[in-house]
Write an enzyme that holds these catalytic residues in place. Structure first.
Site, PDB file in Angstrom:
ATOM      1  N   LYS A  50      35.046  51.703  31.722  1.00 37.76           N
ATOM      2  CA  LYS A  50      35.921  52.704  32.339  1.00 37.76           C
ATOM      3  C   LYS A  50      36.667  53.444  31.241  1.00 37.76           C
ATOM      4  CE  LYS A  50      39.533  53.006  35.920  1.00 37.76           C
ATOM      5  NZ  LYS A  50      40.247  52.318  37.011  1.00 37.76           N
ATOM      6  N   SER A 124      40.281  54.047  41.719  1.00 36.09           N
ATOM      7  CA  SER A 124      40.126  55.007  40.651  1.00 36.09           C
ATOM      8  C   SER A 124      38.884  54.782  39.779  1.00 36.09           C
ATOM      9  CB  SER A 124      41.360  54.983  39.743  1.00 36.09           C
ATOM     10  OG  SER A 124      41.482  53.747  39.081  1.00 36.09           O
ATOM     11  N   SER A 148      41.674  49.686  42.643  1.00 33.17           N
ATOM     12  CA  SER A 148      40.730  50.596  41.992  1.00 33.17           C
ATOM     13  C   SER A 148      39.355  50.025  41.729  1.00 33.17           C
ATOM     14  CB  SER A 148      41.288  51.039  40.648  1.00 33.17           C
ATOM     15  OG  SER A 148      42.172  52.077  40.855  1.00 33.17           O
TER      16      SER A 148
HETATM   17  N1  GLN Z   1      45.415  53.973  44.596  1.00 34.32           N
HETATM   18  C1  GLN Z   1      46.293  53.131  43.867  1.00 34.32           C
HETATM   19  C2  GLN Z   1      47.242  53.928  42.995  1.00 34.32           C
HETATM   20  O1  GLN Z   1      47.108  55.113  42.835  1.00 34.32           O
HETATM   21  C3  GLN Z   1      45.544  52.107  43.066  1.00 34.32           C
HETATM   22  C4  GLN Z   1      44.851  52.663  41.885  1.00 34.32           C
HETATM   23  C5  GLN Z   1      44.457  51.608  40.888  1.00 34.32           C
HETATM   24  O2  GLN Z   1      44.201  50.455  41.235  1.00 34.32           O
HETATM   25  N2  GLN Z   1      44.437  51.975  39.614  1.00 34.32           N
HETATM   26  O3  GLN Z   1      48.147  53.375  42.465  1.00 34.32           O
END
Ligand code: GLN
Length: 448
Positions: A50, A124, A148
């Site tokens: 990632k 994400s 995410s």
């Molecule tokens: N959707 C969540 C956020 O924006 C989780 C994203 C993540 O796990 N990085 O915080």
């Protein structure tokens, strides 16, 4: 289904690389899974990383214009460990900017869902899930703060594993929220993930929050559904989840239902803690060394930094504004400290349940939305989509999203949560589940 073992048993595993990079580039033009594809790959089992995790010499932008041009001169600990074990990094995967999002659309070119290119891949870790979905031999290193890993794995029909907080070093991760971030994996099978997980754990002098992995082994045949979460599901998702639950009960699992009244506060508590931490992490970006740099030095200090920090996307700006507010002395006890207390209450209550059971739910409360639909969600609608994935993340529990079903041609996922250090138990659960699950690959450009 172990593609790792299958790959190593091949007479010439390196043959998999013939045309692989060209094929990936062709597909990437449509799916935007990778921010960068490596042209200099040695030919071990292919992994991707990632884009918020550092790989020596490859750009690490976290899909942010603010980090354009940043090439770390070192490997994150997890990358180093896997390179040492003979894995090869194919490239850096697309994501929501700095991990801020649930649909992979908070970036320059959103990754697309291989099952329907008009739909989101989830976020994400959007590109990581697409990579694992389209490649026969692949393991994606991803990261989760609040879901995410589970969200994109669910939407792309693959397995997403988020470990216990602190068992995999975060050294080399571009932080979103330090008390919540966990490096984990997305692949097609729990077996592959289990093998790689074992290579990735271990104390690390570079990360003081990283602890030894001490596996907890308890026989569990009871699965708990939390009433207040079950009530929140879309009709189609509920029916699909019910089918999975029937399959599990036919396999001999006892199914229990429990009330967790505090669970409704998990999403607000999570967003308060994560925004507070994100706003401090974002404070260090000035646009001086990396990113789209300004050359007009005639501006005064405030105008210069306002302009240079204007390259942050909308969600990053929201986190800076709200997170700084939440931390300010006058409201600290009203929001931040209260959120920490709520977090503790939820941990205590869920730990009671996890003492004798695993907790199960679908992974996401909806099917993958169209990109245009997701763009129209308000911030609160966006945040509420994390209702199922936030509880384990807020509490540092390990969780796994397993492909469970298809509804209208789109994959659905089931999430299993274990107690701290039960990582290997939920991975074993995944291995059992996958024996009966029929993988229906539906990508129209074809598998590579
Ligand atoms: N959707 C969540 C956020 O924006 C989780 C994203 C993540 O796990 N990085 O915080």
């Amino acid at each position: 289904m172990s593609s790792l073992r299958d790959f190593s048993k091949k007479k010439k595993p390196e043959d998999y690389y013939v045309n692989l990079i060209q094929e990936l580039e062709r597909i990437n033009g449509r799916l935007h899974a990778f921010n960068e594809i490596s042209h200099d790959v040695d030919r071990g089992f292919p992994i991707s990383v990632k884009d918020n995790i550092c790989v020596d010499g490859m750009e690490a932008t976290a899909s942010s214009r603010m980090l354009k041009g940043y090439k770390p001169p070192f490997d994150a600990t997890v990358v180093q460990k896997l390179k040492d074990a003979g894995f090869s990094v194919l490239g850096k995967t697309n994501m929501d900017e700095f991990g801020f999002g649930s649909f992979g659309i908070n970036c320059i070119s959103p990754a697309r869902n291989p099952f329907d290119e008009e739909r989101v891949a989830g976020g994400s870790s959007s590109g990581a899930a697409v990579a694992a979905s389209i490649m026969k031999y692949h393991l994606a290193i991803a990261e989760s703060t609040g879901g995410s890993i589970s969200a994109p794995a669910c939407f792309c029909g693959v397995v997403g594993f988020t470990p216990t907080y602190g068992v995999i070093s975060r050294y080399g991760l571009i932080d979103y929220a330090n008390s919540l971030d966990k490096i984990g994996f997305i692949a097609r099978s729990s077996e592959d993930i289990s093998d790689v997980f074992k290579l990735s754990v271990g104390k690390d002098g570079f990360d003081s929050t990283c602890a030894d992995f001490k596996p907890l082994k308890k026989e569990k045949d009871r699965l708990v559904i939390i009433n207040q979460l079950y009530e929140r599901l879309d009709k189609g998702i509920k029916a699909s989840f019910d089918r999975s639950v029937r399959r599990l009960s036919a396999k001999g699992f006892k199914i229990g239902y429990e009330d967790v009244n505090e669970i409704g506060y998990a999403v607000p508590a999570y967003y308060i803690v994560s925004m507070a931490e994100a706003s401090t992490n974002l404070a260090k970006y000035t646009g001086f060394k990396y990113g789209e740099q300004l050359t007009d030095f005639s501006m005064d200090y405030n105008s210069f930094f306002s302009a240079s920090r204007n390259v942050f996307g909308e969600e990053a700006k929201r986190k800076i504004v709200l997170g700084s507010f939440i931390r300010s002395a006058s409201v600290r006890s009203m929001y931040y400290e209260k959120a920490l207390k709520v977090r503790r209450l939820i941990i205590n209550r869920l730990k009671e349940i996890l003492d004798g059971s695993f907790i199960i739910s679908p992974s996401m409360p909806v099917l993958a939305p169209k990109i245009e639909e997701a763009r129209a969600f308000t911030p609160v609608q966006n945040y509420s989509m994390d209702v199922l994935t936030i509880p384990p993340n807020l509490c540092g529990f390990p969780s796994i999203s397993l492909p469970s079903d298809y509804v209208g041609g789109l994959p659905t996922g089931m999430q299993i949560i274990g107690d701290h250090m039960e990582d290997l138990s939920i991975l074993s659960f995944g291995k059992e589940w996958e024996k009966d699950f029929i993988y229906r690959f539906k990508y129209n450009i074809g598998e590579i």
